[in-house]
Structures are given as structure tokens and as C-alpha cells.
Scaffold this motif. Structure first.
Motif, PDB file in Angstrom:
ATOM      1  N   GLY A 233      -7.709  -1.319  -2.081  1.00  0.00           N
ATOM      2  CA  GLY A 233      -7.639  -2.452  -0.953  1.00  0.00           C
ATOM      3  C   GLY A 233      -9.101  -3.101  -0.892  1.00  0.00           C
ATOM      4  N   ARG A 234      -9.467  -3.657  -1.863  1.00  0.00           N
ATOM      5  CA  ARG A 234     -10.890  -4.142  -1.743  1.00  0.00           C
ATOM      6  C   ARG A 234     -11.145  -5.217  -0.570  1.00  0.00           C
ATOM      7  NH1 ARG A 234      -9.973  -4.776  -7.624  1.00  0.00           N
ATOM      8  NH2 ARG A 234     -11.650  -3.467  -8.688  1.00  0.00           N
TER       9      ARG A 234
ATOM     10  N   CYS B 190     -14.065   0.711  -5.233  1.00  0.00           N
ATOM     11  CA  CYS B 190     -12.824   0.154  -4.807  1.00  0.00           C
ATOM     12  C   CYS B 190     -11.970  -0.456  -6.011  1.00  0.00           C
ATOM     13  CB  CYS B 190     -13.459  -1.235  -3.965  1.00  0.00           C
ATOM     14  SG  CYS B 190     -14.278  -0.666  -2.224  1.00  0.00           S
ATOM     15  N   VAL B 191     -10.478  -0.171  -5.459  1.00  0.00           N
ATOM     16  CA  VAL B 191      -9.542  -0.817  -6.567  1.00  0.00           C
ATOM     17  C   VAL B 191      -8.447  -1.374  -5.731  1.00  0.00           C
ATOM     18  CG1 VAL B 191     -10.162   1.171  -8.015  1.00  0.00           C
ATOM     19  CG2 VAL B 191      -8.082   1.279  -6.265  1.00  0.00           C
ATOM     20  N   ASP B 192      -7.639  -2.048  -6.272  1.00  0.00           N
ATOM     21  CA  ASP B 192      -6.356  -2.919  -5.744  1.00  0.00           C
ATOM     22  C   ASP B 192      -5.181  -2.083  -6.255  1.00  0.00           C
ATOM     23  OD1 ASP B 192      -7.598  -4.519  -4.021  1.00  0.00           O
ATOM     24  OD2 ASP B 192      -8.406  -5.985  -5.693  1.00  0.00           O
ATOM     25  N   ALA B 193      -5.129  -1.203  -6.973  1.00  0.00           N
ATOM     26  CA  ALA B 193      -3.764  -1.085  -7.637  1.00  0.00           C
ATOM     27  C   ALA B 193      -3.750   0.596  -8.002  1.00  0.00           C
ATOM     28  CB  ALA B 193      -3.239  -1.718  -8.816  1.00  0.00           C
TER      29      ALA B 193
ATOM     30  N   TYR C 146       0.937  -1.245   0.086  1.00  0.00           N
ATOM     31  CA  TYR C 146      -0.246  -0.025  -0.074  1.00  0.00           C
ATOM     32  C   TYR C 146       0.741   1.447   0.129  1.00  0.00           C
ATOM     33  CZ  TYR C 146      -3.941  -3.088   1.122  1.00  0.00           C
ATOM     34  OH  TYR C 146      -5.015  -3.900   1.064  1.00  0.00           O
ATOM     35  N   TYR C 147       2.030   1.317   0.727  1.00  0.00           N
ATOM     36  CA  TYR C 147       2.967   2.215   0.958  1.00  0.00           C
ATOM     37  C   TYR C 147       3.277   2.568  -0.607  1.00  0.00           C
ATOM     38  CZ  TYR C 147       6.774   5.251   2.223  1.00  0.00           C
ATOM     39  OH  TYR C 147       7.866   6.261   2.309  1.00  0.00           O
ATOM     40  N   ASP C 148       3.975   1.467  -1.148  1.00  0.00           N
ATOM     41  CA  ASP C 148       4.410   1.589  -2.649  1.00  0.00           C
ATOM     42  C   ASP C 148       3.285   2.171  -3.497  1.00  0.00           C
ATOM     43  OD1 ASP C 148       6.875   0.569  -1.533  1.00  0.00           O
ATOM     44  OD2 ASP C 148       6.247  -1.730  -1.818  1.00  0.00           O
ATOM     45  N   GLN C 149       2.193   1.545  -3.584  1.00  0.00           N
ATOM     46  CA  GLN C 149       1.163   2.302  -4.551  1.00  0.00           C
ATOM     47  C   GLN C 149       0.875   3.546  -4.457  1.00  0.00           C
ATOM     48  OE1 GLN C 149      -2.308  -0.436  -3.504  1.00  0.00           O
ATOM     49  NE2 GLN C 149      -1.173  -2.204  -4.189  1.00  0.00           N
TER      50      GLN C 149
ATOM     51  N   VAL D 293     -10.034   5.693 -12.301  1.00  0.00           N
ATOM     52  CA  VAL D 293     -11.329   5.999 -11.958  1.00  0.00           C
ATOM     53  C   VAL D 293     -11.387   7.530 -12.088  1.00  0.00           C
ATOM     54  CG1 VAL D 293     -12.660   6.458  -9.885  1.00  0.00           C
ATOM     55  CG2 VAL D 293     -11.403   4.057 -10.365  1.00  0.00           C
ATOM     56  N   LEU D 294     -10.360   8.099 -12.025  1.00  0.00           N
ATOM     57  CA  LEU D 294     -10.246   9.620 -11.830  1.00  0.00           C
ATOM     58  C   LEU D 294     -10.515  10.080 -13.604  1.00  0.00           C
ATOM     59  CD1 LEU D 294      -7.471  10.552  -9.270  1.00  0.00           C
ATOM     60  CD2 LEU D 294      -9.653  10.147  -9.036  1.00  0.00           C
ATOM     61  N   GLU D 295      -9.659   9.524 -14.540  1.00  0.00           N
ATOM     62  CA  GLU D 295      -9.881   9.597 -15.736  1.00  0.00           C
ATOM     63  C   GLU D 295     -11.152   9.404 -16.197  1.00  0.00           C
ATOM     64  OE1 GLU D 295      -6.845   7.275 -17.784  1.00  0.00           O
ATOM     65  OE2 GLU D 295      -5.445   8.956 -17.275  1.00  0.00           O
ATOM     66  N   ALA D 296     -12.147   8.387 -15.722  1.00  0.00           N
ATOM     67  CA  ALA D 296     -13.341   8.068 -16.237  1.00  0.00           C
ATOM     68  C   ALA D 296     -14.325   9.325 -15.436  1.00  0.00           C
ATOM     69  CB  ALA D 296     -13.695   6.518 -15.496  1.00  0.00           C
ATOM     70  N   PHE D 297     -14.037   9.546 -14.391  1.00  0.00           N
ATOM     71  CA  PHE D 297     -14.842  10.696 -13.786  1.00  0.00           C
ATOM     72  C   PHE D 297     -14.842  11.782 -14.436  1.00  0.00           C
ATOM     73  CE2 PHE D 297     -16.341  13.810 -10.768  1.00  0.00           C
ATOM     74  CZ  PHE D 297     -17.312  12.988  -9.960  1.00  0.00           C
ATOM     75  N   TYR D 298     -13.564  12.313 -14.719  1.00  0.00           N
ATOM     76  CA  TYR D 298     -13.070  13.674 -15.389  1.00  0.00           C
ATOM     77  C   TYR D 298     -12.843  13.759 -17.060  1.00  0.00           C
ATOM     78  CZ  TYR D 298     -13.123  15.497 -10.429  1.00  0.00           C
ATOM     79  OH  TYR D 298     -13.403  15.909  -9.386  1.00  0.00           O
ATOM     80  N   GLY D 299     -13.045  12.629 -17.480  1.00  0.00           N
ATOM     81  CA  GLY D 299     -12.463  12.556 -18.886  1.00  0.00           C
ATOM     82  C   GLY D 299     -11.294  12.827 -19.273  1.00  0.00           C
ATOM     83  N   GLY D 300     -10.340  12.760 -18.329  1.00  0.00           N
ATOM     84  CA  GLY D 300      -8.982  12.895 -18.416  1.00  0.00           C
ATOM     85  C   GLY D 300      -8.438  14.425 -17.835  1.00  0.00           C
TER      86      GLY D 300
END
Length: 301
Positions: free
Chosen positions: A245-246, A274-277, A116-119, A284-291
Motif C-alpha cells: 500500500g504505497r 513498497c508495493v501495491d499488489a 488489502y484483505y483480498d491481497q 520482491v521475495l523472488e528477487a531477494f532469494y532467487g526463487g
């Protein structure tokens, strides 16, 4: 506008000079009716002046960020106890060499959670690189800045990732009974300390264009549910809320049970993803804001 700024600086210089002059001419340091009100800490720390302290904690970080052109932030929450993989492995090796069963157990947990730290670190680097491209393209208004609680663990990882990519990042530290030091990767001019949790939380959200919550304890859960409540009740415009972290979030909070029992509605679980990576957070951010990040509040489309 430039002349107005110089006039304001002049007033500040005069006030500071007056304060220094009083100190130099022997004005007593103890509480004194003759002391300038803004130079009297005993007066400023009275219960009756709490409202003034609220306002000061509101203004100081806000004005500093305005001056640096910071309009959009991505807020990263998460445990202060996590360590990077190499550090966690070194702690495990040391514990095993010493034969300390309790230390071995703690180190194994740290190593298990080290990704999680590394991510968080990698995600912050990605955000910083995106902002650098915005700067190069002549679109500084689209830059995104990492904002954390300023402490160790996940907060350190996110500030560190931004630092390694050459970007400024923000740390909103808070005064605690066991003093929490700001991590060394926060930009010094953006390392703020708060007395009041409420004002600190407000600053987390004033410029937030996304919230990314990694696994954590009471503090992380408190901050996450504050945002979910504000969005759910319409007190805050919707932003992408990403839980990393699902498995952790499935076990830590049974959202399905809350829906089944009618404590929240089915649409409330759509307020977060929820995501894992780290790559999934970006998606998710790109999908919300269109990049592209949203326009600052009040700006024209």
C-alpha cells in the motif's frame, strides 16, 4: 533417537499420571505447600517466577514447530479491523438501508480498504502453493509457512489463504484486556497464545524469512519498526521487508523527512520495499532469494 523420544514421552506420562493421582486422592486445590510446584498456579504466577513463565512461552511454540518441521515462515502483519470485500459491501448495504450516517461512513472505509484483505488472502495462497511444490519435489526444507498474529482482519486473511490451499499456518495470539479470539483458519496445532508481547515478537522473528506489512494501526507499526530496528542495528540478519500500500505508507510514515532531517540514513530506506499488489510481494521475495528461501539458521550451504 526413536528410543530416546519414547523415554521422554514416558517421563511426561508419569508426571501427568502423578498429577492426576494427586487430584483424585483429594489433594486440596487451594494454594498448599504440599502441592507439586509445577501444578501450583499461584506459585507459577508469582512475580518471582516470571522468568520461568518467559521460558515456558519461549519453549512451547518452539518445540511444537520443531516437531512439525517448520523452519521457514513468512510473517504477515496488518490491521485487525479490515474485512473482505463481500462482507464490507454487505455492511454498507445494511447501513444505507438503515439510513445510519455514521455506520455508512465506517462501512465505506471498510469497503475502500477491503482489497488489502483480498491481497493478503491471495498472497498466502501463493505461498502455500509454492510450499506444496517443494513437498512434491522432495525439498520439504524449502517450504514456507504463513505466520500471523492470529487475530481477525489481515491476520485472518493470510491464515485463510493458507487454509484454502490446504497448508498449515501459524497464529501467535496474545492475551488482551478485551479478549482477542484466534481466527478459525489457523491450524489448531499451531494456534498459540502469549501473555507477553516480547516473547510473541521473538517468535515472529525466530523463523522469519520475510516480513509483509499491510496497513494497520499501533500494533502493526510497533511490530514493523521492531524488525526495522533489529535489521538496521545488525541484531538480526537482513530479510525482505515488504510494505503493502504505497499511498498508506507514504502518508503514515514520512521516511523521506526522516532522511532529510538526518534521523535515519539514506541506506535505511533500502531496508524495505513498497508495493501495491500480491504479485509484487512475490516478485520482491523472488528477487531477494532467487526463487528459493534461505537455509535455516546454522545450516550449511
Amino acid at each position: 533417537m526413536e528410543n530416546i523420544q519414547h523415554l521422554n514421552e514416558r517421563r511426561l506420562a508419569d508426571a501427568w499420571a502423578e498429577l492426576q493421582a494427586q487430584a483424585n486422592n483429594g489433594t486440596p486445590l487451594q494454594a498448599d505447600a504440599y502441592r507439586l510446584a509445577f501444578a501450583d498456579p499461584e506459585f507459577l504466577l508469582r512475580r518471582e517466577t516470571r522468568g520461568l513463565r518467559f521460558q515456558l512461552e519461549m519453549l512451547k511454540p518452539d518445540l511444537a514447530q520443531q516437531a512439525l518441521g517448520i523452519e521457514n515462515t513468512i510473517v504477515v502483519f496488518g490491521s485487525a479491523r479490515f474485512r473482505e470485500t463481500s462482507e464490507a459491501q454487505a455492511m454498507l448495504d445494511q447501513a444505507q438501508a438503515a439510513g445510519d450516517a455514521q455506520a455508512i461512513d465506517r462501512a465505506k472505509k471498510l469497503l475502500r480498504n477491503a482489497p488489502y484483505y483480498d491481497q493478503a488472502r491471495e498472497f498466502a495462497r501463493t505461498v502455500a502453493r509454492y510450499s506444496a511444490r517443494c513437498e512434491q519435489a522432495g525439498m520439504p526444507e524449502d517450504r514456507l509457512f504463513i505466520c500471523t498474529g492470529g487475530g481477525p482482519g489481515i491476520m485472518e486473511a493470510a491464515n485463510r489463504g493458507a487454509f484454502e490451499a490446504g497448508a498449515r499456518s501459524i497464529g501467535l495470539n496474545v492475551t488482551l484486556p478485551h479478549e482477542q479470539e484466534p481466527n478459525p483458519f489457523i491450524s489448531p496445532e499451531l494456534a498459540f497464545r502469549f501473555r507477553y508481547f516480547a516473547l510473541r515478537k521473538m517468535h515472529f522473528l525466530l523463523r522469519a524469512r520475510a516480513l509483509v506489512a499491510f496497513p494497520g494501526g499501533y500494533g502493526t507499526l510497533d511490530e514493523l519498526f521492531e524488525v526495522l530496528t533489529l535489521v538496521q542495528t545488525g541484531k538480526m540478519a537482513r530479510i525482505p521487508i515488504v510494505l503493502v500500500g504505497r499511498e498508506f505508507w507514504r502518508r503514515a510514515v514520512d521516511f523521506d523527512y526522516l532522511v532529510e532531517e538526518g534521523f535515519i540514513s539514506a541506506q535505511d530506506v533500502r531496508l524495505f520495499t513498497c508495493v501495491d499488489a500480491a504479485e509484487e510481494i512475490v516478485a520482491v521475495l523472488e528477487a531477494f532469494y532467487g526463487g528459493k528461501p534461505p537455509a535455516p539458521e546454522g545450516a550449511q550451504e
